[in-house]
Design a protein around this motif. Sequence first.
Motif, short mmCIF file in Angstrom:
data_model
loop_
_atom_site.label_atom_id
_atom_site.label_comp_id
_atom_site.label_asym_id
_atom_site.label_seq_id
_atom_site.Cartn_x
_atom_site.Cartn_y
_atom_site.Cartn_z
N GLU A 1 -7.30 -12.01 9.71
CA GLU A 1 -8.31 -12.49 8.77
C GLU A 1 -7.95 -13.88 8.26
OE1 GLU A 1 -11.13 -11.08 6.86
OE2 GLU A 1 -11.27 -10.05 8.77
N TYR B 1 10.93 11.54 -3.88
CA TYR B 1 11.31 11.70 -2.47
C TYR B 1 10.15 11.45 -1.50
CZ TYR B 1 13.15 13.98 1.73
OH TYR B 1 13.56 14.24 3.01
N PHE B 2 8.99 11.97 -1.84
CA PHE B 2 7.85 11.87 -0.92
C PHE B 2 7.31 10.45 -0.80
CE2 PHE B 2 7.22 16.49 -2.19
CZ PHE B 2 7.85 16.97 -1.05
N SER B 3 7.65 9.59 -1.76
CA SER B 3 7.12 8.22 -1.67
C SER B 3 7.75 7.46 -0.51
CB SER B 3 7.33 7.48 -2.98
OG SER B 3 8.70 7.33 -3.20
N GLY B 4 8.77 8.04 0.11
CA GLY B 4 9.36 7.40 1.29
C GLY B 4 8.63 7.79 2.57
N PHE B 5 7.43 8.39 2.41
CA PHE B 5 6.67 8.82 3.59
C PHE B 5 6.43 7.64 4.52
CE2 PHE B 5 2.48 10.29 5.48
CZ PHE B 5 3.07 11.19 6.34
N VAL B 6 6.72 7.89 5.78
CA VAL B 6 6.80 6.79 6.73
C VAL B 6 5.44 6.21 7.14
CG1 VAL B 6 6.79 8.12 8.90
CG2 VAL B 6 8.25 6.10 8.69
N PRO C 1 -4.70 -6.65 11.39
CA PRO C 1 -6.05 -7.07 10.99
C PRO C 1 -6.03 -7.98 9.77
CG PRO C 1 -6.03 -4.72 11.45
CD PRO C 1 -4.60 -5.19 11.51
N GLU C 2 -5.10 -7.72 8.84
CA GLU C 2 -5.02 -8.53 7.61
C GLU C 2 -4.60 -9.96 7.94
OE1 GLU C 2 -3.39 -5.60 7.98
OE2 GLU C 2 -4.84 -4.39 6.88
N THR D 1 2.41 4.36 6.35
CA THR D 1 2.14 3.48 5.21
C THR D 1 0.65 3.19 5.01
OG1 THR D 1 2.57 1.63 6.65
CG2 THR D 1 4.38 2.36 5.25
N ASN E 1 11.02 5.84 4.70
CA ASN E 1 10.49 4.51 4.40
C ASN E 1 10.97 3.96 3.06
OD1 ASN E 1 9.08 2.22 4.71
ND2 ASN E 1 7.10 3.08 4.18
N GLY F 1 -3.13 -4.38 0.21
CA GLY F 1 -3.08 -2.93 0.04
C GLY F 1 -2.32 -2.19 1.14
N VAL F 2 -1.71 -2.91 2.06
CA VAL F 2 -0.98 -2.25 3.14
C VAL F 2 0.50 -2.19 2.76
CG1 VAL F 2 -0.40 -2.29 5.58
CG2 VAL F 2 -2.62 -3.09 4.81
N THR F 3 1.02 -0.97 2.67
CA THR F 3 2.41 -0.81 2.28
C THR F 3 3.33 -1.52 3.27
OG1 THR F 3 1.80 1.34 1.47
CG2 THR F 3 4.13 0.91 1.64
N ASN G 1 -15.85 -9.89 13.25
CA ASN G 1 -15.23 -11.10 13.80
C ASN G 1 -15.24 -11.12 15.32
OD1 ASN G 1 -14.57 -12.19 11.30
ND2 ASN G 1 -12.68 -11.00 11.18
N THR H 1 -13.67 -6.63 9.97
CA THR H 1 -12.81 -7.13 11.04
C THR H 1 -13.55 -7.10 12.37
OG1 THR H 1 -10.96 -6.19 9.85
CG2 THR H 1 -10.53 -6.86 12.11
N PHE I 1 10.40 10.78 5.85
CA PHE I 1 10.48 10.21 4.49
C PHE I 1 11.55 9.14 4.37
CE2 PHE I 1 8.79 14.53 4.05
CZ PHE I 1 7.56 14.23 3.50
N PRO J 1 -2.59 3.27 3.45
CA PRO J 1 -2.81 3.73 2.06
C PRO J 1 -3.53 5.06 1.94
CG PRO J 1 -3.53 1.46 2.33
CD PRO J 1 -3.16 1.95 3.69
#
Lengths: 233, 292
Positions: free
Chosen positions: A121, B237-242, A117-118, B244, A49, A60-62, B66, B63, A47, B246
């Motif tokens: 593009e 706290y959990f929003s810092g989950f590594v 990938p983003e 990413t 990040n 949409g990619v954090t 391509n 993707t 945790f 989505p």
Amino acid sequence: MAKSKQKNHAPVFILTAVFMLVLSAAVSAGVLMIPYERFRTYLHIAFMNQMPAPSEQSNGVTGLVITENDQIPTEQTGQGTLSEEGNIIRPSFGDQYAVLSCEKIGLSVPVYWGSSPELLERGACQTTSSVVIGETGNVVIDAHVNTFFSDLNQIQVGDEVVLYTEYGIFTYQAKELVTFENTEKKYVLPSVEDKLTLYTCQAQVLGTSTTRVGVICDMVSRKFYQAGEEAQR
Amino acid sequence: MKRIPHYFLNVLFTLFLVFSLICTEMTLLMQRSALNVNMFHVVVQQEGLTDKAYDKLETYFKTRANSTGIPEAVFLRVVDKEMIYNGIMESVTQSFEYLNGNTSEYQFTMDFTEMEQSVTEFFEEYADVNGYQKDDIYQEKLTAVIEESEKEILFVVDNFKFTMLYEKGWLAKLRQVVGYLNVAVTVCLAVTIVLAVIIVFLNKKKMINIPYWLGLSAFTAGVLVSVPCFWVTHTNYFSGFVVTDPQIFSAVVGYLNLLVNRAFVMAVVTICIGIVGFGGFGALCLFQRTEE
């Protein structure tokens, strides 16, 4: 008497409640200390990040912030303002910081720092394990064969390839056309020689190829834009 | 003189009751929420995991187009949100079948017949139009595309990464925990009742104190659980989950946040029970005083 006894007991009950809370908290802290010490590192890693939340720019990619740049001059703006020595501007992941051009085959592609990938593009991607354009070493750029690098196989030995950035113009000449497997890292590894490596997938009908085709280019000239005052001097 | 040891006995058994209540809450939380299939269904709905998985697959196929030249529509005309939703639910169901000991191994798969048909049709049409020979290489390519696509769909649909947990052996460990969970809940509940009875017994001569000691246990246990839950929620706290990505981020963080919310609700209810105990004790004292 009984009344006064009741009155005297009230603080005892209140203090007991506070004492119980403190005692339970202390016991809990003591009991949880050992497992916490054991898992603290894992929790911190899981945790840790602090990257920005996903945005429209990041598809949409954090944590991914894509910055487009239409201010990069794609032609020489006058010999007086260019020099062989100068400073590079280090890009951030997702920054468009160069334009790759090869007039011979009509190629003009935005170059992003980093690969995902983003970003693929939107243009060609430069792997972050290679050197920033202008530094000495191997500049490695790739793109999809069905989009930006569809004509890469048309480059011939001797063709001129130019990288335009906000801080300078870097000219290369195609030296070797190569074909290699995606597991082979020889061409994308850092090197001491000044070179540019462009590669893409081998075009294949129906399905992907594990074979890569590329062009190795030698550095011909390195020209940095000078700051106004420096140029006048 | 007898009063002081009696008081400390009450304190001691109340302290035991506090931790017994916390253990009961935690085991119940594990049984009713953390390791309950319905909890995962709620997370899938609340976090919109079907849409996120679909978006991810859409991006993947676009993707891939391509580099392969196979239009994304070949896949997306059959891989719709309903198929993805059913896949997600199936992965959750199969994992709980395994966790509950109904199956000997975690087996999750989906029906790809329509997708295989769609890809085959595209290949055949392409080969017919462009005069491409349908030899062994053609067959190899077709098989490779189908296999890669199926692998990716199964990976994306497995929101909670049960396959990875199974392969790493963590699901097997959880399976053992689930096996003992009912026993743990029963034991914790029994210990809690026994301790409560002991407190009642200790105060049989002055029954007016019983709601106080029982209320104190419930109140303290509630506070001890609610404070960390409040801190975790308040600091996000959990929003810092590594991770990413989505979809994985929403699945894991949504699950953890829901779990903490439920623990918090449980703790607040326990606090309320404690306050009722205190209230009852106060009312009884007032009643006694009025009588005297």
